[in-house]
Design a protein around this motif. Sequence first.
Motif, PDB file in Angstrom:
ATOM      1  N   GLU A   1       0.839  -1.202   0.000  1.00  0.00           N
ATOM      2  CA  GLU A   1       0.000   0.000   0.000  1.00  0.00           C
ATOM      3  C   GLU A   1       0.876   1.255   0.000  1.00  0.00           C
ATOM      4  O   GLU A   1       0.650   2.195  -0.768  1.00  0.00           O
ATOM      5  N   ALA A   2       1.874   1.264   0.858  1.00  0.00           N
ATOM      6  CA  ALA A   2       2.717   2.459   0.980  1.00  0.00           C
ATOM      7  C   ALA A   2       3.532   2.688  -0.283  1.00  0.00           C
ATOM      8  O   ALA A   2       3.695   3.823  -0.735  1.00  0.00           O
ATOM      9  N   LEU A   3       4.028   1.610  -0.887  1.00  0.00           N
ATOM     10  CA  LEU A   3       4.830   1.753  -2.102  1.00  0.00           C
ATOM     11  C   LEU A   3       3.951   2.031  -3.317  1.00  0.00           C
ATOM     12  O   LEU A   3       4.419   2.563  -4.305  1.00  0.00           O
ATOM     13  N   GLY A   4       2.706   1.631  -3.243  1.00  0.00           N
ATOM     14  CA  GLY A   4       1.808   1.788  -4.380  1.00  0.00           C
ATOM     15  C   GLY A   4       1.970   0.688  -5.410  1.00  0.00           C
ATOM     16  O   GLY A   4       1.820   0.911  -6.608  1.00  0.00           O
ATOM     17  N   ILE A   5       2.316  -0.513  -4.945  1.00  0.00           N
ATOM     18  CA  ILE A   5       2.513  -1.620  -5.886  1.00  0.00           C
ATOM     19  C   ILE A   5       1.636  -2.802  -5.483  1.00  0.00           C
ATOM     20  O   ILE A   5       1.162  -2.874  -4.355  1.00  0.00           O
ATOM     21  N   PRO A   6       1.399  -3.736  -6.431  1.00  0.00           N
ATOM     22  CA  PRO A   6       0.560  -4.889  -6.091  1.00  0.00           C
ATOM     23  C   PRO A   6       1.218  -5.775  -5.028  1.00  0.00           C
ATOM     24  O   PRO A   6       2.445  -5.846  -4.957  1.00  0.00           O
ATOM     25  N   LEU A   7       0.384  -6.432  -4.240  1.00  0.00           N
ATOM     26  CA  LEU A   7       0.873  -7.300  -3.170  1.00  0.00           C
ATOM     27  C   LEU A   7       1.802  -8.393  -3.693  1.00  0.00           C
ATOM     28  O   LEU A   7       2.773  -8.766  -3.038  1.00  0.00           O
ATOM     29  N   ASP A   8       1.511  -8.892  -4.915  1.00  0.00           N
ATOM     30  CA  ASP A   8       2.346  -9.953  -5.494  1.00  0.00           C
ATOM     31  C   ASP A   8       3.797  -9.527  -5.674  1.00  0.00           C
ATOM     32  O   ASP A   8       4.670 -10.370  -5.859  1.00  0.00           O
ATOM     33  N   HIS A   9       4.030  -8.231  -5.694  1.00  0.00           N
ATOM     34  CA  HIS A   9       5.392  -7.760  -5.942  1.00  0.00           C
ATOM     35  C   HIS A   9       6.161  -7.517  -4.651  1.00  0.00           C
ATOM     36  O   HIS A   9       7.235  -6.936  -4.669  1.00  0.00           O
ATOM     37  N   VAL A  10       5.554  -7.928  -3.554  1.00  0.00           N
ATOM     38  CA  VAL A  10       6.238  -7.788  -2.265  1.00  0.00           C
ATOM     39  C   VAL A  10       6.598  -9.171  -1.751  1.00  0.00           C
ATOM     40  O   VAL A  10       5.759 -10.070  -1.706  1.00  0.00           O
ATOM     41  N   ARG A  11       7.858  -9.328  -1.400  1.00  0.00           N
ATOM     42  CA  ARG A  11       8.265 -10.529  -0.673  1.00  0.00           C
ATOM     43  C   ARG A  11       8.645 -10.112   0.732  1.00  0.00           C
ATOM     44  O   ARG A  11       9.071  -8.993   0.952  1.00  0.00           O
ATOM     45  N   LEU A  12       8.485 -11.031   1.668  1.00  0.00           N
ATOM     46  CA  LEU A  12       8.737 -10.654   3.053  1.00  0.00           C
ATOM     47  C   LEU A  12       9.474 -11.765   3.785  1.00  0.00           C
ATOM     48  O   LEU A  12       9.180 -12.944   3.596  1.00  0.00           O
ATOM     49  N   ALA A  13      10.426 -11.378   4.585  1.00  0.00           N
ATOM     50  CA  ALA A  13      11.097 -12.338   5.459  1.00  0.00           C
ATOM     51  C   ALA A  13      11.054 -11.770   6.870  1.00  0.00           C
ATOM     52  O   ALA A  13      11.214 -10.573   7.068  1.00  0.00           O
ATOM     53  N   SER A  14      10.820 -12.653   7.834  1.00  0.00           N
ATOM     54  CA  SER A  14      10.613 -12.157   9.201  1.00  0.00           C
ATOM     55  C   SER A  14      11.178 -13.145  10.208  1.00  0.00           C
ATOM     56  O   SER A  14      11.678 -14.215   9.855  1.00  0.00           O
ATOM     57  N   GLY A  15      11.088 -12.765  11.471  1.00  0.00           N
ATOM     58  CA  GLY A  15      11.381 -13.707  12.546  1.00  0.00           C
ATOM     59  C   GLY A  15      12.846 -14.018  12.734  1.00  0.00           C
ATOM     60  O   GLY A  15      13.187 -15.090  13.230  1.00  0.00           O
ATOM     61  N   ASP A  16      13.719 -13.101  12.359  1.00  0.00           N
ATOM     62  CA  ASP A  16      15.160 -13.353  12.448  1.00  0.00           C
ATOM     63  C   ASP A  16      15.792 -12.114  13.082  1.00  0.00           C
ATOM     64  O   ASP A  16      15.647 -11.011  12.567  1.00  0.00           O
ATOM     65  N   THR A  17      16.502 -12.325  14.188  1.00  0.00           N
ATOM     66  CA  THR A  17      17.073 -11.161  14.886  1.00  0.00           C
ATOM     67  C   THR A  17      18.111 -10.430  14.052  1.00  0.00           C
ATOM     68  O   THR A  17      18.420  -9.279  14.338  1.00  0.00           O
ATOM     69  N   ASP A  18      18.672 -11.075  13.028  1.00  0.00           N
ATOM     70  CA  ASP A  18      19.612 -10.370  12.158  1.00  0.00           C
ATOM     71  C   ASP A  18      18.923  -9.290  11.328  1.00  0.00           C
ATOM     72  O   ASP A  18      19.585  -8.455  10.717  1.00  0.00           O
ATOM     73  N   MET A  19      17.617  -9.315  11.278  1.00  0.00           N
ATOM     74  CA  MET A  19      16.895  -8.347  10.440  1.00  0.00           C
ATOM     75  C   MET A  19      16.582  -7.055  11.164  1.00  0.00           C
ATOM     76  O   MET A  19      16.027  -6.143  10.571  1.00  0.00           O
ATOM     77  N   GLY A  20      16.876  -6.992  12.428  1.00  0.00           N
ATOM     78  CA  GLY A  20      16.621  -5.746  13.150  1.00  0.00           C
ATOM     79  C   GLY A  20      16.107  -6.030  14.542  1.00  0.00           C
ATOM     80  O   GLY A  20      16.236  -7.131  15.066  1.00  0.00           O
TER      81      GLY A  20
END
Lengths: 152, 786
Positions: free
Chosen positions: B491-510
Motif C-alpha cells: 500500500e505504501a509503495l503503491g505496488i501490487p501485493l504480489d510484488h512484495v516478498r517478506l522475510a521475518s522472525g530473524d534477529t539479524d533483520m533488526g
Amino acid sequence: MKKIISLTINDQSHEIAVEPNITLADMLRYELALTGTKKGCDTGDCGACTVIMDGDVVNSCLVLAIQANGSVIETIEGLSTDEGLSPLQEAFVEKGAIQCGFCSPGIIMSAKNLLDKNPNPTEDQIREGVSGNLCRCTGYQKIFEAIESQRS
Amino acid sequence: MKEFDIISTRAHRIDTPDKATGQAVFTDDITRPGMLYGALLQSPHAHARILSIDTSKAKALAGVKSVITHEQAGHIKYGVSPARYDETVFAIDKVRYIGDEIAAVAAVTLEIALAAVELIEVEYEILPAVFTLEEALKEGAPQLHETSPGNLCAEVHQEFGDVAAALKECDIIKTSTMKNKRQDGAFIEMQGCIAEFDNRGVLTLVSSTQVPHYVQRTVAMVLGMDVGMVRVKKPYVGAGFGIKAAANPMELACCILARETRKPVKMNFTRKQVFMYARARHQFSHTITTGAKKDGTLMAIKHECWLDGGAYTSFGIATVYYTGSLLGGPYKIANMSYDGYRVYNNKPTCGAQRGHGAVIARALFEQQVDMIAEEIGMDPMELRIKNMMDTGDTTCNDLNMSSFGMSECIEAVRKGSDWDKKKGNMPTGKGIGMACGFFVSGAGYPIYRSDTYHGTVIVKLTEDGGTALVYTASAEIGQGSDTAFAMIAAEALGIPLDHVRLASGDTDMGVDLGAYSSRQTLMTGHATKDAADHAKAQVLEVLAEQLSVPLKELDIKNGFITFAGDTPDFSALRTRYIKEHRGWIDNPDSEHLTFKEASRIAFLEKGSIVGTGKYKPHNLGGKFKGAAVGTSPAYGCSAQVAEVTVDMETGQVTIDSITDAHDCGKAINLTSVEGQMEGSVSMGIGEAMHEEVIFNDKGQVLNADLAEYKIVTSMDMPRIKAIVVESDEPNGPYGAKEVGEGAIMPTIPAILNAVYNAAGVRINELPLTPERVYFAIQDYKDRMAK
Ligand code: FES
Ligand code: FES
C-alpha cells in the motif's frame, strides 16, 4: 533389528528398513523427510499427524511403521498437483481457514477423506469429519466454510 | 476516509499456500548435519533440596556427548522482568515444582539421550510443599524463595479518585467474587528448538518462539555472549498465545549443549512437558464491588485479586498490574481502587495468555454491570452505552482511548443478534447475554527498561525494479502478521501485493519486540510503512530529477507512476529500461510509466535502494507506580452477545451462538481480523466451559494431554457471527489497531450473563461444568421455594 517394509506413499512405492518401534509419523517425517505431516502430541489426541491409510484416516503417531507394511498411504504432500494446490487446499487459503497452519495438513487430509466418501456432507457431517483434529487458532468457523465450499 | 488499494481487503495470506501443502517449515521439520538430540532431567518432586547430582553413569553411556547441570550452565539469573529475575537454567540447590529443570543430555539419538537422563542420580531431601493460595499464605508455610517472605511474589495497591466517598453516594452496590482455573495455552505445536555454533563462535538458535528478540537477549546474557554473536530465528510457529513469549529453559539448555559439543542440538518438549512448563493463564480469585447511581451511572470499582502464580515470577509482575489496570475502561468511572497479590506456590509457573491478566476481572465486572442494569430495570446495552467513554477520553488510570468504536460495536451486536426481539422473550432454559471489553494494541514500554525502538523494518528494492523485499524481525505465529506487513508495504509503495516478498522472525533483520500484547500490527506496521515510504521517496527523487518534474507531483499507484500535472515524455527512460532488460520478453508498453521502470532507473543512479523504518510509542501513561502497565498507543474494543441453552435438569450448558463485533481501527486484512475474533472466542468458550489444568495433591498435573485437557473441538464450537467495526486510529498505521486479544474479553461474561438469563443463576467459579451449574440451579430453586 530393522525390518524391511514396502508400502505406497503418494503413488510412489517405497521399500524401507525400519526399527520395529518407529511410528508411521516418525518414519514419514524423519526417514522420508515428508515433514508436512505434523506431530502435536504423539499420543493420538490432536490429529495433526492425520494421514490416509488404505482409504481411512489414521493418526500416524499411533500406527507403527511395520503395521503399514503393504499399505497405501496418502499424505499432505500428495495432494497438490502439477498445477499447484488442489481445489480443497485452495479453499483453505481462500477462506482464511489457516492461521498458524500446524493443524492444517491433518485437517485437510481429514476433509479430503470426508469429501471423497461423501461429496455433499451436511454441517454436522463436516463437524464430525474433522472432530479428530484440534485447531486452537481458528475457532473452526473458516475451516467449515472452506470444506462447505467444496461440496459438489 | 482515504480509499485504499491493498489494505482493508480480503487478500489471501502470503504464508498459507505453503501451509496448505505441508511445505511450510516448522522447527522440528529441520534437520542439521551431525545433529544431536537433547533431553531434560526435570524434578519429580514439587519441593526438595538437591543434595547431590551424579552424572557419571549418564556420561558413560555410549552415544552420550554431553551432560550438563548448573555447573556448566552457570548461575546467572534470568526471567521476564529484569527486576524480578528469579530463575536459573538448572536448579542449583533446590527444586520448586514438578518439572523444574535439573540437567540435560545431548546424545546421538533421542532414545540414548532419554536413557541417559534416567541414569542421572539426584539425591533429594523432600521439603514440605504448598499448592494453593491458602497453604502458601499460612503462617509458617514453607517458603519458596528466600527473597520473598510469606511467598508473596508481588503486591499492588492503587487508588484513583476516592472510592470510599464515591460508594457513599451510590444507590446500588454490588459485591461478588469470581474464580477461574489455570488454563493451558494448548497451541498445537509444542515448543522445540535447534542450537548450533559455527566455527567463529556465532550461535544460531532456531526456535518455536513468539519473541526472537527477547530470546536473543536472554540467551546472550545467560551464556555471557555479545548480543551480536547470537542469532535467533523463528521458522513458522504453531501458535503461542503468550506462552512462548519469553526464553524457556530448554532453549537455554540447548544452546549450552551446542556450546559443549560443538554440534547442532535439537530439543523438543513433549505434550506433557508443555503442561509441566505451563506459563499460561493464572488462576485468579477476584472480589469486586461496583457502585452505581439509580439512573445507571457507574461510580466506583473496588477490586481485589489474588493470583495463584506457581513457582517463579515469569510474566507475573505484568500480570498482576494488568489485572487491575484494564478495568479502567471502557466505561467512564472516576473512582477505582485495586489491591492485587501474586503468590508463589509449588506448581508450574503461570504467565501471560491471550487477554493477559484481564480476562477474569472482566468476566466478573461485566456481570455486575448486568446486575445493576437488572436492578434499575434498564437494558444492559443501554446502561453500557450510557456509561461508555467517548473517543479521546482518558480513564482514571490514564489510558487514552484515541479511537473508540465501542458503542458502534454494541449497536452491531444488538442488530446482529436480534437482541431487541430476543431479550426478555426467551423461555426458561434459553438465555441471551452480552458484555464488552477492550485491550491494548501493544504495551507502551518494552519488558526491560529501555528507550529502544520497538520495531525496525527494512524495505529493499531488487535491482531489476520488480520486487520489494521487506525484512522484519517480527514474529508470524499464525495471526497473519507477515501478510499484514506485506500489505502495508504494498500500500505504501503503491505496488501490487504480489510484488512484495517478506522475510521475518530473524534477529539479524533488526529489532522487533515480537508477538505479544497485540503489538505487531500497530507497531511493526508503523515501522513497515515508514520503511516503505522511505524507499518510495528515493525512487521518486530520482524520477523527479530525470523527468524534470516537481517531486510533489509524483506518486505511485497500483504499480504505475502517476503525475499530478501533465504526463511528461518518459520515452528516454523507457528505452533505457528496455536496454537494461535485454533477453526478457515482457518489455513495458503501457501508457503509463511503471514502478518497475522507475525503480530500475533509480537503482542505476543510486545503487542500493533501502528504506528503513522504525517505531516506538510516544510517552504514555501517568506517574503513579505501575502506570506503564496497561498503557498503549491505542485500544481495540469489542462487544459480544452469547445465546445459550441450559438444561435445567442436568446443568448442561450449550452455547448456541456468539455474535461478536470488534473495533480494530482500520482492518488491514478483513479475513485475518475475523480469524482473530473467531479464535479468541473459541479460547474464551474453552475457558468458560471446560478448560482446567488439574493437579493431584503432590502438585502433579493430572490431565497433561489434549484428551483430558479439553479445548474446544469442531463438535462444540458454535457458529460465530463476526462483525468488523472500523474506526480510524490516529496512532495506528493507516488507522489500524489490535484484534488478537481484545476479542476474548467479552466472551466469558457474555456467556455467564446468558446463563443467568436462562437459568436465573450466577456462577462464580469456572469452568461451567454440569455439576457446578446443576448445584447452582438446585440452590436457586431452593431459595425460590422458601
Ligand atoms: S501427533 Fe498424532 S494425534 Fe497428535
Ligand atoms: S491454525 Fe493453528 S492450530 Fe489450527
